[in-house]
Scaffold this active site. Structure first.
Site, PDB file in Angstrom:
ATOM      1  CD1 TRP A 160       3.798  41.893  29.656  1.00  0.00           C
ATOM      2  CD2 TRP A 160       4.204  40.131  30.969  1.00  0.00           C
ATOM      3  NE1 TRP A 160       2.993  40.852  29.228  1.00  0.00           N
ATOM      4  CE2 TRP A 160       3.213  39.764  30.013  1.00  0.00           C
ATOM      5  CE3 TRP A 160       4.609  39.167  31.886  1.00  0.00           C
ATOM      6  CZ2 TRP A 160       2.635  38.496  29.970  1.00  0.00           C
ATOM      7  CZ3 TRP A 160       4.035  37.904  31.844  1.00  0.00           C
ATOM      8  CH2 TRP A 160       3.064  37.582  30.899  1.00  0.00           C
TER       9      TRP A 160
ATOM     10  CB  CYS B 174      -0.771  38.369  25.788  1.00  0.00           C
ATOM     11  SG  CYS B 174      -0.846  39.798  24.667  1.00  0.00           S
TER      12      CYS B 174
ATOM     13  CE1 TYR C 120       0.073  42.797  26.029  1.00  0.00           C
ATOM     14  CE2 TYR C 120       2.431  43.027  26.337  1.00  0.00           C
ATOM     15  CZ  TYR C 120       1.298  42.241  26.329  1.00  0.00           C
ATOM     16  OH  TYR C 120       1.387  40.904  26.628  1.00  0.00           O
TER      17      TYR C 120
ATOM     18  CG  ASP D 296     -19.607  49.685  32.580  1.00  0.00           C
ATOM     19  OD1 ASP D 296     -19.440  49.350  31.395  1.00  0.00           O
ATOM     20  OD2 ASP D 296     -20.720  49.742  33.140  1.00  0.00           O
TER      21      ASP D 296
ATOM     22  CD  GLU E 179     -20.131  48.793  25.041  1.00  0.00           C
ATOM     23  OE1 GLU E 179     -20.464  48.775  26.241  1.00  0.00           O
ATOM     24  OE2 GLU E 179     -19.290  48.032  24.558  1.00  0.00           O
TER      25      GLU E 179
ATOM     26  CG  HIS F  72      -5.025  39.701  26.992  1.00  0.00           C
ATOM     27  ND1 HIS F  72      -3.732  39.242  27.106  1.00  0.00           N
ATOM     28  CD2 HIS F  72      -5.807  38.733  27.548  1.00  0.00           C
ATOM     29  CE1 HIS F  72      -3.737  38.068  27.713  1.00  0.00           C
ATOM     30  NE2 HIS F  72      -4.976  37.745  27.990  1.00  0.00           N
TER      31      HIS F  72
ATOM     32  CG  ASN G  56     -19.741  43.740  28.171  1.00  0.00           C
ATOM     33  OD1 ASN G  56     -19.715  44.936  27.929  1.00  0.00           O
ATOM     34  ND2 ASN G  56     -20.812  43.006  27.956  1.00  0.00           N
TER      35      ASN G  56
ATOM     36  CG  ASP H  17      -5.725  34.374  28.463  1.00  0.00           C
ATOM     37  OD1 ASP H  17      -4.562  34.241  28.058  1.00  0.00           O
ATOM     38  OD2 ASP H  17      -6.195  35.466  28.842  1.00  0.00           O
TER      39      ASP H  17
ATOM     40  CD  GLU I  65     -23.116  46.777  27.203  1.00  0.00           C
ATOM     41  OE1 GLU I  65     -21.988  46.835  27.706  1.00  0.00           O
ATOM     42  OE2 GLU I  65     -24.001  47.650  27.402  1.00  0.00           O
TER      43      GLU I  65
END
Length: 816
Positions: free
Chosen positions: A341, A376, A620, A500, A547, A435, A498, A458, A552
């Site tokens: 990267w 990625c 990115y 914050d 959301e 991603h 998910n 991943d 949630e």
């Protein structure tokens, strides 16, 4: 992504493979060579088997004459996949040999040859959905019967004892499933059995059932017979090796998928779309997965061998997918791809230049060395290829505004000083513009009920899991509900989609206070290619409850309670009557642009906002460069009113600072004078790059030369130097590299290339352009290939298919 002590299926210390001291890369072909070359084929020139040298000579008693093939499952193939059998050669293993003293006695039942019905047009390959593989060998899916014919020295009698044997690994053992014995006409164990369907003269037709839990890989095959006159064993023959794969068509296989359209898309589709950019400016590129190209299946099995994964564990898709997530990246295991990267790709290939997985996997198989470079989407594209090739339903998924949580807090923490200037030395968490990872479909017998279905894998190396750079498989259902204690690596993936974004401001006494929580900033959109079309499908709902909904919020707070800052939400303040929104026009690389901040007073009193705007370029991955433009302004808002603050940016201002992907980050901070409300927003946008225009010049027919025209216009007023095109398409064109030199500022160029289709049907031909000044340029065209006049497919060892450093003259050049 540590989850406490556990037994990890990702690594084993006993690695049977040792890298060669001197690699043996394939000699590069002559430029533009399209004819068959004399001498050995492409695969015959490769270096030797990766692990067959570790075999012992007493695995099966005396060595049958004619020798044995590799048991490792990773022997480099020695043919290109053409159906090269001559008349009379359909039976394989025509030599005979007896165990013991080697004498053939009268009355013995000798197997003179075996026909595995392995050609692409035969019943076995069609019924097992493996007829697209460019291989001669038999390729079957576990849990499903296949047919074979034994040619005997005399007619078969009911008193004869015949047993089929399949062997894999260096030390095959019946108890580990690596040595399978199947008595003909009798019930086998674990779902293995063989039945006589027809006995006619000296031919014995068999129907063989494989276990739905069978080990996947390349098996050696032999036949043993026993009569009163003695015993016989068919010599091992590499042409009789059998590949066994996972079977999403088999209800008893834990990778079973009950929808045919899903199987067609997620197992059999050889190309797909990968999405990148930002949520507001989604870019897409076509990727050639190429899972059926010749050599790719061997490369996938070689990956498992390379790390020394025990053969006994290769029937478990949880274990296999976890190993693949680790081995597709090179960290700590010399896996397939080297991540980079840095922006400097001078010692390898710019990740944006790849158009598919085939070149990468074949290079790794050929040399044994990690391939430079990947990011990625490249890791995910290769992972999709490998898992689809092995039989797992897999898709490539993009998450926009993907968080990288470094401290297991399950929140994205951004720290500011008293004046809301970012404290970069404290900001270790980052938010990636996008991603890309993978979903693969399987049951999870290792988890409680309710967690079957899509599992995240991943392969991008971000954080370690049990000390290893791997991630998953992780149940999407556990991510959705914040059950971060479920294996594998749920906390890290939950935070990606998910968590914050929490803004902390340093106070006068040196402590930090939460001044703003952005609840809809992470995992804002999760998409994948739609089934049966080139549209995109929004899959956010399978990862997250709506959301802001009660479910949630419960999931987020449940997950945060298991993180390193369980009481983070107890210290928030709320006074938010001024709203902030960022707008960015569709910016094009090489042109001027404008960004705009909109402030709205939703309260009933006048508000005065001191606003600060800082613009920088960004990778990115969320890593930013220094600020190259800033603006400060005070805005007075009447009750219910809105106002706009514009920041124009000229090409000459941003051009010297550009990095990969042409992305920029606008940091906006503000302070409301009357009530102390703090405003904070980070907005990423990208500069759009042009596409390549591909045009097919004439009809495409299997075995006949076809021509494609590629047109590109340089959008920049500067010269592009050392421009390289890549061209690739499964069934059309093996990976090809074209050097075209320099392209002047605002210049239009045209080049033409020929290719010879080898498989019929709708196919994708994909191209990319890369230069130090401009990347992320690609194009695709659908090619509908008609079958050859005689039907079937055409495979060749055309040297031009792997041309590297080939210099291509331009057909025409034009100005702006």
């Amino acid at each position: 992504m540590t989850e406490g002590p556990r037994s990890d299926v990702g690594r084993w210390g006993g690695n049977p493979w040792q890298p060669p001291t001197t690699p043996s890369p394939e000699p590069e072909p002559e430029p533009e060579s399209r004819s068959h070359r004399g001498g050995r084929s492409f695969w015959a020139r490769c270096c030797g088997c990766c692990s067959c040298g570790n075999r012992t000579d007493d695995d099966l008693g005396p060595e049958p004459s004619g020798g044995r093939g590799s048991r490792s499952g990773s022997r480099r193939p020695d043919s290109r996949g053409s159906d090269s059998r001559q008349p009379g050669s359909r039976g394989r293993g025509s030599g005979v040999n007896a165990t013991g003293d080697g004498t053939i006695r009268e009355g013995m039942l000798v197997v003179t040859s075996v026909d595995l019905l392995s050609s692409r047009s035969d019943q076995n390959r069609r019924e097992h959905h493996t007829d697209e593989f460019e291989y001669n060998e038999l390729i079957v899916r576990r849990g499903q019967p296949f047919h074979m014919v034994l040619l005997l020295s005399r007619p078969y009698e009911s008193s004869d004892h015949v047993a089929l044997e399949l062997l894999i690994g260096n030390n095959p053992e019946v108890g580990k499933g690596t040595h399978v014995i199947i008595p003909v006409g009798k019930g086998g164990s674990g779902g293995w059995k063989a039945q006589v369907t027809k006995a006619s003269g000296q031919n014995l037709n068999l129907r063989v059932h494989t276990s739905p839990n069978a080990i996947i890989g390349k098996f050696q095959f032999t036949v043993r017979t026993r009569t009163e006159a003695g015993e016989f064993q068919l010599p091992f023959d590499p042409r009789n090796e059998i590949y066994i794969l996972f079977n999403p068509w088999c209800p008893e296989d834990i990778v079973y998928v009950d929808r045919e359209d899903w199987r067609q898309e997620y197992v059999l589709n050889e190309s797909g779309r990968i999405y990148y950019g930002t949520e507001a400016q989604i870019g897409e590129r076509t990727w050639n997965y190429g899972q059926f190209d010749h050599g790719v299946l061997d490369a996938c099995l070689y990956i498992l061998d390379r790390r020394g994964m025990p053969y006994g564990g290769r029937g478990d898709p949880v274990s296999v997918s976890r190993v693949i997530s680790a081995m597709v990246n090179s960290l700590d295991d010399n896996g397939v791809l080297i991540g980079n990267w840095s922006g400097d790709y001078s010692r390898g290939t710019n990740p944006s230049a790849w158009v598919g997985s085939v070149e990468i996997l074949l290079s790794y198989l050929r040399t044994g060395y990690s391939v430079p470079y990947g990011q990625c989407w490249v890791f995910a594209g290769v992972t999709t290829t490998v898992l689809r090739c092995l039989g797992l339903a897999t898709r490539t998924v993009t998450n926009f505004n993907s968080a990288h949580d470094t401290d297991t807090s399950l929140t994205m923490d951004i720290y500011f000083d008293e004046n809301m200037k970012p404290l970069e030395h404290l900001n270790h968490d980052s938010v990636w513009n996008f991603h890309v990872w993978n979903d693969c479909w399987m049951k999870r017998p290792d988890l409680p009920s309710g967690f079957d279905g899509w599992q995240v894998v991943d392969a991008t190396p971000q954080e370690t899991s049990s000390g290893i750079f791997c991630c998953g498989p992780c149940s999407v259902e556990s991510i959705k509900n914040g059950l971060v204690y479920m294996k594998y690596d749920t906390p890290f993936i939950f935070a990606e989609v998910n968590s914050d974004k929490v803004y902390w401001q340093r106070q006068a006494d040196g402590s930090f206070k939460i001044v703003y929580v952005e609840e809809k900033a992470i995992g804002t959109l999760i998409i994948t290619k739609a089934i049966g079309s080139h549209m995109r499908e929004d899959v956010t709902h399978i990862y997250k409850h709506p959301e802001g909904s009660e479910a949630e919020r419960k999931a987020v707070e449940t997950a945060a309670a298991h993180g390193s800052k369980p009481n983070v939400y107890a210290t928030r303040d709320s006074a938010e009557d001024v709203a902030l929104q960022v707008e960015a026009q569709d910016a094009v690389m090489g042109q001027d642009l404008t960004v705009c901040v909109v402030l709205t007073n939703r309260g009933g009193s006048l508000r005065t906002v001191k606003l600060h705007l800082y613009l920088s370029v960004t990778f990115y991955t969320g890593v930013t460069g220094s600020v190259f433009k800033e603006s400060k302004k005070e805005v007075v808002l009447q009750p219910g009113a809105s106002d706009r603050v514009d920041m124009p940016v000229a090409y000459r201002e941003y051009q010297p600072h550009l990095v990969d992907q042409g992305a920029m980050l606008l940091n906006v901070s503000g302070h409301v004078k009357e009530n102390g409300q703090v405003l904070a927003k980070q907005h990423t946008f990208r500069l759009r790059t042009p596409d390549l225009s591909l045009t097919l010049l004439g009809a495409a027919v299997v075995g006949q030369e076809c021509e494609v025209q590629i047109v590109f216009k340089n959008p920049l007023p500067v010269t592009l130097t050392n421009v390289v095109f890549r061209l690739e398409g499964s069934g059309l064109q093996r990976p090809k590299i074209l050097n075209v030199g320099d392209i002047g500022g605002n210049e239009t160029v045209t080049l033409r290339q020929t290719f010879v289709p080898v498989r019929p049907g709708p196919r994708q031909l994909i191209a990319s352009l890369d230069s130090p000044q401009l990347s992320q340029v690609h194009g695709v065209i659908q090619v509908d290939v008609a079958p050859a006049s005689g039907g079937g497919s055409f495979f060749s060892d055309a040297g031009g298919n792997r041309s590297s450093g080939e210099t291509i003259p331009m057909a025409s050049r034009g100005g702006a």
